[in-house]
Design an enzyme around this catalytic site. Structure first.
Site, PDB file in Angstrom:
ATOM      1  CG  ASP A   1      -0.291  -0.049   2.520  1.00 21.68           C
ATOM      2  OD1 ASP A   1      -0.428  -0.574   3.516  1.00 21.68           O
ATOM      3  OD2 ASP A   1       0.491   0.979   2.577  1.00 21.68           O
TER       4      ASP A   1
ATOM      5  N   GLY B   1       4.753  -4.466  13.334  1.00 23.83           N
ATOM      6  CA  GLY B   1       3.868  -5.161  12.661  1.00 23.83           C
ATOM      7  C   GLY B   1       4.127  -6.167  11.574  1.00 23.83           C
ATOM      8  CB  THR B   2       6.587  -7.932  10.057  1.00 21.74           C
ATOM      9  OG1 THR B   2       6.445  -8.916   9.181  1.00 21.74           O
ATOM     10  CG2 THR B   2       7.878  -7.720  10.810  1.00 21.74           C
TER      11      THR B   2
ATOM     12  CD  GLU C   1      -0.066 -12.357  17.494  1.00 22.75           C
ATOM     13  OE1 GLU C   1      -0.120 -12.797  16.131  1.00 22.75           O
ATOM     14  OE2 GLU C   1      -1.026 -12.715  18.376  1.00 22.75           O
TER      15      GLU C   1
ATOM     16  CG  HIS D   1       7.207  -7.943  -0.234  1.00 16.37           C
ATOM     17  ND1 HIS D   1       6.760  -8.298   1.106  1.00 16.37           N
ATOM     18  CD2 HIS D   1       8.419  -8.637  -0.140  1.00 16.37           C
ATOM     19  CE1 HIS D   1       7.801  -9.125   1.645  1.00 16.37           C
ATOM     20  NE2 HIS D   1       8.636  -9.345   0.959  1.00 16.37           N
TER      21      HIS D   1
HETATM   22  N1  APR Z   1      -0.547  -3.215  15.432  1.00 16.86           N
HETATM   23  C1  APR Z   1       0.947  -3.861  15.440  1.00 16.86           C
HETATM   24  N2  APR Z   1       0.917  -5.279  14.984  1.00 16.86           N
HETATM   25  C2  APR Z   1      -0.201  -5.563  14.591  1.00 16.86           C
HETATM   26  C3  APR Z   1      -1.516  -5.109  14.484  1.00 16.86           C
HETATM   27  C4  APR Z   1      -1.573  -3.667  15.077  1.00 16.86           C
HETATM   28  N3  APR Z   1      -2.733  -2.973  14.881  1.00 16.86           N
HETATM   29  N4  APR Z   1      -2.281  -5.843  13.822  1.00 16.86           N
HETATM   30  C5  APR Z   1      -1.649  -6.918  13.492  1.00 16.86           C
HETATM   31  N5  APR Z   1      -0.429  -6.913  13.916  1.00 16.86           N
HETATM   32  C6  APR Z   1       0.595  -7.937  13.836  1.00 16.86           C
HETATM   33  C7  APR Z   1       0.256  -9.451  14.108  1.00 16.86           C
HETATM   34  O1  APR Z   1       0.422  -9.645  15.374  1.00 16.86           O
HETATM   35  C8  APR Z   1       1.097  -9.923  13.041  1.00 16.86           C
HETATM   36  O2  APR Z   1       2.363 -10.319  13.890  1.00 16.86           O
HETATM   37  O3  APR Z   1       1.059  -7.632  12.563  1.00 16.86           O
HETATM   38  C9  APR Z   1       1.621  -9.094  12.087  1.00 16.86           C
HETATM   39  C10 APR Z   1       1.072  -9.347  10.498  1.00 16.86           C
HETATM   40  O4  APR Z   1       1.644 -10.710  10.200  1.00 16.86           O
HETATM   41  P1  APR Z   1       1.193 -10.966   8.508  1.00 16.86           P
HETATM   42  O5  APR Z   1      -0.187 -10.768   8.301  1.00 16.86           O
HETATM   43  O6  APR Z   1       1.973 -12.181   8.560  1.00 16.86           O
HETATM   44  O7  APR Z   1       1.805  -9.833   7.848  1.00 16.86           O
HETATM   45  P2  APR Z   1       3.312  -9.723   7.257  1.00 16.86           P
HETATM   46  O8  APR Z   1       4.444 -10.014   8.326  1.00 16.86           O
HETATM   47  O9  APR Z   1       3.667  -8.247   6.800  1.00 16.86           O
HETATM   48  O10 APR Z   1       3.621 -10.767   5.884  1.00 16.86           O
HETATM   49  C11 APR Z   1       4.810 -10.658   5.332  1.00 16.86           C
HETATM   50  O11 APR Z   1       4.084 -11.971   3.722  1.00 16.86           O
HETATM   51  O12 APR Z   1       2.247 -12.734   2.588  1.00 16.86           O
HETATM   52  C12 APR Z   1       3.399 -12.249   2.165  1.00 16.86           C
HETATM   53  O13 APR Z   1       4.206 -10.552   0.796  1.00 16.86           O
HETATM   54  C13 APR Z   1       3.160 -10.787   1.992  1.00 16.86           C
HETATM   55  O14 APR Z   1       4.570  -8.813   2.853  1.00 16.86           O
HETATM   56  C14 APR Z   1       3.863  -9.779   3.020  1.00 16.86           C
HETATM   57  C15 APR Z   1       4.786 -10.751   3.960  1.00 16.86           C
END
Ligand code: APR
Length: 234
Positions: free
Chosen positions: A94, A176-177, A204, A109
């Site tokens: 985004d 946030g990952t 978490e 990405h």
């Molecule tokens: N504030 C902080 N952390 C948050 C919040 C929030 N409001 N909401 C969710 N999270 C955390 C969750 O606990 C989780 O650990 O954000 C994380 C999101 O994890 P994923 O959904 O796995 O996303 P991401 O880590 O960005 O994924 C990595 O995977 O699918 C592929 O290419 C895609 O870029 C992406 C990559």
């Protein structure tokens, strides 16, 4: 935090969650709604391009209705005021970091708001749909545009620049990952080996939480402004 000059910040879907953009692996997340193999691999695009276009066209339209949140704003503020080196490496496709004002930013990405022509290999700004096979704005070829998103099995962008910054970092922060996807999930160990302090800000503990010197849990819109104020001494 004394002795910190060079900072690398990795962000993921969690930083955009409070702007109303689905994460991938949280309950009800995108990978519960769709099979990765159907929408996020080069093989899926060959097998059923319409299914893939429908998935990304819907997400491209959706992010244009969302607004940056307090976490994006705080990182843009840090970017504007930090006198040392700073790089925000986002896994997100985004444009909320940019819309909040962040400049020192890499989309490892890809970006929803680009279309990538596989005929002339150029990327063009794109806000509409691709399912109707529009012509490439750069070369005019029809039917060669694909989402500018790094799919599973493809190489992320600008990895040399990212590793160069990590190896110069005094502080590495992950926001946030889930730490589920490499190479991003391995950055914390690369940073540690380079002697950087490491901090995780997440709702978490992530899969790689163990590798961080410090981990704080909570929503990004609370944790990130607090951390930025602390760093800038506000
Ligand atoms: N504030 C902080 N952390 C948050 C919040 C929030 N409001 N909401 C969710 N999270 C955390 C969750 O606990 C989780 O650990 O954000 C994380 C999101 O994890 P994923 O959904 O796995 O996303 P991401 O880590 O960005 O994924 C990595 O995977 O699918 C592929 O290419 C895609 O870029 C992406 C990559």
């Amino acid at each position: 935090m004394s002795g910190v000059h060079n900072i690398v910040i990795l962000t993921g879907a969690g930083v955009s969650a409070e702007s109303g953009i689905d994460t991938f692996r949280d309950s009800g997340g995108l990978w519960e709604q769709h099979r990765v193999e159907d929408v996020a691999t080069p093989e899926a695009f060959v097998r059923d391009p319409d299914l893939v276009h429908r998935f990304y066209d819907a997400r491209r339209a959706a992010i244009q209705t969302k607004q940056p949140n307090a976490a994006h704003a705080a990182l843009a503020r840090l970017d504007a005021h930090w006198p040392g080196e700073l790089l925000i490496v986002t896994q997100n496709v985004d444009d909320l970091h940019e819309r909040a004002g962040a400049k020192r930013l890499i989309h490892m990405h890809g970006e929803h708001l680009n279309a990538w022509c596989t005929a002339c290999d150029r990327r063009s700004p794109w806000t509409g749909t691709l399912i109707d096979r529009p012509a490439c704005p750069a070369c005019g070829m029809v039917g060669y545009l694909r989402p500018d998103v790094v799919w599973f099995g493809e190489m992320p962008y600008r990895m040399d620049d990212i590793y160069r910054a990590i190896n110069r970092a005094d502080l590495f922060v992950s926001i946030g990952t889930s730490g589920a996807v490499y190479p991003a999930a391995g950055f914390v160990r690369e940073a540690r080996q380079a002697g950087a302090r490491t901090l995780e800000l997440n709702m978490e503990p992530s899969q790689g939480s163990y590798w961080f010197d410090e981990a704080r849990q909570g929503p990004a819109t609370q944790l990130v402004p607090q951390w930025v104020d602390q760093l800038l001494g506000f």
